[in-house]
Design a protein around this motif. Structure first.
Motif, PDB file in Angstrom:
ATOM      1  N   GLN A  75       0.867  -1.173   0.000  1.00 19.53           N
ATOM      2  CA  GLN A  75       0.000   0.000   0.000  1.00 19.53           C
ATOM      3  C   GLN A  75       0.912   1.233   0.000  1.00 19.53           C
ATOM      4  N   THR A  76       0.816   2.016  -1.065  1.00 22.29           N
ATOM      5  CA  THR A  76       1.776   3.096  -1.296  1.00 22.29           C
ATOM      6  C   THR A  76       1.070   4.431  -1.470  1.00 22.29           C
ATOM      7  N   ALA A  77       1.583   5.449  -0.783  1.00 20.99           N
ATOM      8  CA  ALA A  77       1.062   6.809  -0.920  1.00 20.99           C
ATOM      9  C   ALA A  77       2.153   7.700  -1.494  1.00 20.99           C
ATOM     10  N   LEU A  78       1.794   8.511  -2.487  1.00 17.83           N
ATOM     11  CA  LEU A  78       2.747   9.376  -3.178  1.00 17.83           C
ATOM     12  C   LEU A  78       2.291  10.823  -3.085  1.00 17.83           C
ATOM     13  N   TYR A  79       3.221  11.690  -2.684  1.00 19.26           N
ATOM     14  CA  TYR A  79       2.941  13.123  -2.569  1.00 19.26           C
ATOM     15  C   TYR A  79       3.920  13.890  -3.446  1.00 19.26           C
ATOM     16  N   THR A  80       3.392  14.589  -4.474  1.00 19.96           N
ATOM     17  CA  THR A  80       4.224  15.340  -5.393  1.00 19.96           C
ATOM     18  C   THR A  80       3.675  16.755  -5.578  1.00 19.96           C
ATOM     19  N   SER A  81       4.459  17.599  -6.212  1.00 20.26           N
ATOM     20  CA  SER A  81       4.012  18.960  -6.535  1.00 20.26           C
ATOM     21  C   SER A  81       4.875  19.497  -7.680  1.00 20.26           C
ATOM     22  N   PRO A  82       4.348  20.477  -8.438  1.00 20.55           N
ATOM     23  CA  PRO A  82       2.991  21.002  -8.353  1.00 20.55           C
ATOM     24  C   PRO A  82       2.030  20.093  -9.108  1.00 20.55           C
ATOM     25  N   HIS A  83       0.746  20.413  -9.063  1.00 16.96           N
ATOM     26  CA  HIS A  83      -0.221  19.673  -9.865  1.00 16.96           C
ATOM     27  C   HIS A  83      -0.291  20.293 -11.258  1.00 16.96           C
ATOM     28  N   LEU A  84      -0.809  19.534 -12.199  1.00 14.83           N
ATOM     29  CA  LEU A  84      -0.947  20.037 -13.565  1.00 14.83           C
ATOM     30  C   LEU A  84      -2.311  20.686 -13.765  1.00 14.83           C
ATOM     31  N   GLU A 152       7.849  13.932  -2.015  1.00 17.66           N
ATOM     32  CA  GLU A 152       8.707  14.838  -2.779  1.00 17.66           C
ATOM     33  C   GLU A 152       8.800  16.179  -2.069  1.00 17.66           C
ATOM     34  N   VAL A 153      10.018  16.674  -1.930  1.00 16.98           N
ATOM     35  CA  VAL A 153      10.250  17.987  -1.328  1.00 16.98           C
ATOM     36  C   VAL A 153       9.621  19.067  -2.201  1.00 16.98           C
ATOM     37  N   GLY A 154       9.138  20.126  -1.571  1.00 21.67           N
ATOM     38  CA  GLY A 154       8.581  21.236  -2.328  1.00 21.67           C
ATOM     39  C   GLY A 154       9.659  22.124  -2.915  1.00 21.67           C
TER      40      GLY A 154
END
Length: 464
Positions: A75-84, A152-154
């Motif tokens: 079970q994997t959660a991914l946090y990225t930025s920015p959004h498209l 992911e770092v901002g």
């Protein structure tokens, strides 16, 4: 709380990209972020964590990592930025972006605590801080316990509001380049030292291939200081391209008792380095017994990974079995990403000349970007997105014309759909139309072209 109400609440805070940093550090510092998370019950703790910082390739590397973890059945959660297009794109569980309903529900659950924190004197909370807190809350309250969170770092590393972990399993440093020099440092060594601030005691640190020796030295120094294991991908692994075309690329990766043939769908030679860095992290976790994953799952996860708006083929043209000009979109917003785009257009698309649709924000160096692309220019349409920070198209053309001795066709358009139509009118069937610059421009171009394609399909269906 409706999704519209959630957006209004999010947008009541200072803008992420502009307000999270002051002259040499964040206005929402780590103490403020940790205070907010404490009020929420420290939801960032207790989940295995892979943290990614760097100048280039953070999003791609994060996506590769998460895709392999998901393919392994975790079970994997991914946090990225920015959004498209929309905020929920930043939050993916098992590689599926959350729904607007989940976004609004999660925010409604933490809204009261955020307001309590602000009322208690923490007035520096930013949009990015709220989104980061929301991610950790969604991880902690997920219907199925999350095994891995990929974060992911901002911006930066040491002072970024995602850098809240006392311990983590893996810290990844992607390629370092000169960026945000007024914030992060005036040399690549200084910037790398800032990024390396995410490396904590006893974690595994994965360093992507670097162009600058000073960056490698800075990361190595940090690992030595905190007794973290360092795996330097550029030194420990050898990569060799086997095949590359617009459907993807295949390469071999050899080193540390590993020999694998890998395929990725993402285009651009730099993506081989990003993929190898992600694989190195996965292999490290497997060797330590923290992850049960087969070579076949590694290969399958890599192949499935994709990111919208990054060397994305929006339409295959006549040169590739379709009709009309080929359309590719890539958010190349600095000279290094523009250089990579130029190479990809020539290598993958065999482009000798392109029609460019280009728009950037006011803080970008359009001259440096265009210097890398101008040699491919058949015609260019400078445009602007709906973002209020968009540079005036006339100003873009003025800066681009410096590099155009014979001044080929240079046009302006005040909106992206009109710019796309101008490009289609100019381009021949064997040309490439390249939409580039700001991700805001890329997003609006994607939305317009997809809507146009759907409208065409609907019209064709009713005409039968």
């Amino acid at each position: 709380m409706t999704y519209e109400e959630a957006l209004k609440f999010i947008q009541s805070f200072p803008d992420m990209e502009r307000a999270t940093f002051g002259a040499r550090g964040p206005t929402m510092g780590l103490p403020a972020m940790k205070s907010l998370l404490t009020r929420l019950g420290d939801p960032h703790k207790g989940t295995k964590t892979i943290h990614i910082a760097g100048s280039k390739g953070k999003g791609s590397t994060s996506t590769f990592v998460a895709a392999m973890l998901a393919e392994a059945g975790t079970q994997t959660a991914l946090y990225t930025s920015p959004h498209l297009h929309d905020y929920p794109e930043r939050f993916a569980f098992n590689m599926e972006a959350i729904s607007e309903e989940t976004f609004a529900r999660g925010l409604s659950e933490i809204k009261g605590r955020i307001e309590e924190e602000r009322d208690a004197g923490n007035t520096s909370i930013s949009t990015f801080g709220v989104l980061t807190a929301l991610f950790f809350h969604l991880v902690k309250t997920a219907s199925k316990p999350v095994d891995w969170q990929v974060v992911e770092v901002g911006l930066g590393g040491r002072y970024d509001v995602t850098n809240v972990f006392e311990s983590k399993d893996v810290a990844i440093i992607t390629p370092i380049s000169l960026e945000h020099v007024e914030i992060l440092g005036s040399t690549q060594t200084e910037i790398a030292a800032n990024k390396a601030g995410i490396i904590v005691p006893h974690c595994v640190s994965i360093l992507a291939p670097q162009k600058d020796a000073g960056a490698r030295t800075a990361v190595g120094r940090r690992c030595h200081e905190v007794d973290a294991e360092l795996i330097d991908v550029g030194k420990k692994f050898k990569l060799k391209a086997i095949s590359q075309d617009i459907s993807g690329q295949t390469f071999t990766m050899e080193g540390l008792q590993t020999s694998m043939e890998l395929s990725i769908s993402m285009l651009g030679s730099h993506q081989m380095g990003n993929a190898a860095t992600a694989v190195a992290a996965i292999l490290a976790m497997r060797s330590k017994g923290k992850l049960d994953i087969s070579d076949e799952q590694i290969r399958a996860g890599l192949k499935k990974a994709s990111i919208k708006g990054r060397l994305e083929v929006l339409r295959k043209g006549a040169a590739f079995g379709g009709s009309g000009p080929t359309i590719v979109a890539d958010g190349a917003h600095n000279h290094e990403s523009a250089q990579a785009l130029s190479q990809a257009l020539q290598h993958f698309f065999k482009a000798k000349q392109c029609v460019f649709v280009i728009g950037v924000n006011n803080d970008k160096n359009i001259g440096a970007i265009w210097k890398e692309l101008s040699h491919l220019n058949k015609a260019a349409i400078a445009t602007r997105s709906d973002n209020p920070r968009s540079m005036n198209p006339e100003e873009i053309i003025d800066m681009m014309s410096v590099f155009e001795a014979e001044r080929p066709e240079l046009h302006t358009s005040q909106n992206v759909p009109e710019a796309i139509e101008k490009a289609l009118a100019i381009a021949d069937d064997d040309d490439v139309i390249c939409v580039t610059g700001s991700l805001y421009v890329v997003a609006e171009a994607r939305a317009y072209l997809l809507a146009k394609e759907q409208a065409g399909k609907t019209a064709a269906r009713f005409s039968i």
